[in-house]
Design a protein around this motif. Structure first.
Motif, PDB file in Angstrom:
ATOM      1  N   THR A  85       0.784  -1.238   0.000  1.00 43.21           N
ATOM      2  CA  THR A  85       0.000   0.000   0.000  1.00 43.21           C
ATOM      3  C   THR A  85       0.814   1.287   0.000  1.00 43.21           C
ATOM      4  O   THR A  85       0.266   2.349  -0.305  1.00 43.21           O
ATOM      5  N   TYR A 114       0.912   1.542   7.509  1.00 43.29           N
ATOM      6  CA  TYR A 114       0.243   0.985   6.336  1.00 43.29           C
ATOM      7  C   TYR A 114      -1.182   1.490   6.289  1.00 43.29           C
ATOM      8  O   TYR A 114      -1.719   1.971   7.290  1.00 43.29           O
ATOM      9  N   ASP A 115      -1.807   1.386   5.138  1.00 43.40           N
ATOM     10  CA  ASP A 115      -3.190   1.835   4.956  1.00 43.40           C
ATOM     11  C   ASP A 115      -3.975   0.718   4.291  1.00 43.40           C
ATOM     12  O   ASP A 115      -3.960   0.554   3.075  1.00 43.40           O
ATOM     13  N   LYS A 118      -6.181   0.860   1.150  1.00 45.97           N
ATOM     14  CA  LYS A 118      -5.592   0.940  -0.189  1.00 45.97           C
ATOM     15  C   LYS A 118      -5.367  -0.433  -0.820  1.00 45.97           C
ATOM     16  O   LYS A 118      -4.871  -0.523  -1.950  1.00 45.97           O
ATOM     17  N   ILE A 119      -5.720  -1.498  -0.113  1.00 47.05           N
ATOM     18  CA  ILE A 119      -5.577  -2.844  -0.665  1.00 47.05           C
ATOM     19  C   ILE A 119      -6.468  -2.983  -1.894  1.00 47.05           C
ATOM     20  O   ILE A 119      -7.663  -2.671  -1.847  1.00 47.05           O
TER      21      ILE A 119
END
Length: 225
Positions: A85, A114-115, A118-119
């Motif tokens: 991400t 991490y976000d 955004k996967i």
């Protein structure tokens, strides 16, 4: 190909038998020696190298760059999520599996940003029910709740688009340190399905009779397809 992101203090050489077992299924398995891989940076650098191998490298021409999966446990789970991400080359991954990935409160405090929203690829997230993964804390955003509490899995799952295949599950009675072994079969089946199109492996996850739904060793299973 499967890219492996290291857990805390666990460089790739410590995983060697596990790498060999995965390779026995036909995967090229790649890791590095970074003992602190939670930012995803060294994984991103490693992927760039793999995607641009020298002409004389023994793997040149042997990598299926359309079918790359990424796997990480604990800190490595956060690192895998970051690699997907937070870096431009994260788009090269086709699927992701994490085992007891450090949840956002812990990851943020450790600098492993991490976000999960955004996967953009199929994601299988797993954790254990033991207190090392889930301490039963009422508010997981205000105090340490274990490495991967159920509430964080539910939150991460809900942040991912319903248009994507996503699976969450917990290994019953498993402590944090058990998750590499306890999730190994399902992680392998996931990669065989996602990267190789294996229909037998797909049956573990798909349909009302999906094997994982009826396995008493697993609980809190959610699959959106």
């Amino acid at each position: 190909m499967i890219v492996v992101v290291n857990a805390s203090g666990t460089p790739a050489f410590k995983y060697e038998p596990w790498f060999k077992r995965l390779a026995s299924w036909g995967f090229i398995v790649v890791g590095n020696e970074d003992p602190q891989a939670g930012t995803g940076e060294t994984t991103s650098i490693m992927l760039d190298y793999l995607l641009n191998l020298p002409q004389d490298h023994k793997l040149n021409g042997r990598l299926d760059t359309e079918n790359i999966g990424i796997v990480g446990f604990s800190q490595g789970g956060a690192g895998a999520l970051a690699a997907v991400t937070m870096y431009d080359n994260g788009t090269a991954y086709k699927t992701i599996f994490t085992g007891s990935a450090a949840y956002p409160f812990l990851a943020g405090n450790m600098g492993w940003k991490y976000d999960v929203s955004k996967i953009k690829i199929p994601y299988f997230m797993a954790a254990g029910t033991g207190t090392t993964d889930d301490k039963g804390v009422a508010d997981i955003t205000k105090e340490y709740a274990g490495v991967a509490p159920l509430a964080s899995l539910v939150e991460n799952y809900e942040k991912i688009s319903d248009d994507l295949l996503k699976v969450r599950a917990r290994a019953t009675g498993a402590e944090h340190e058990d998750m590499l072994a306890r999730s190994d079969g399902y992680m392998t089946a996931w990669m065989l399905w996602q990267l190789c199109g294996d229909e037998d492996a797909a049956s573990v996850f798909i349909g009302e009779n999906a094997e994982i739904l009826h396995n008493s060793n697993w609980q809190d299973v959610e699959i959106n397809k």
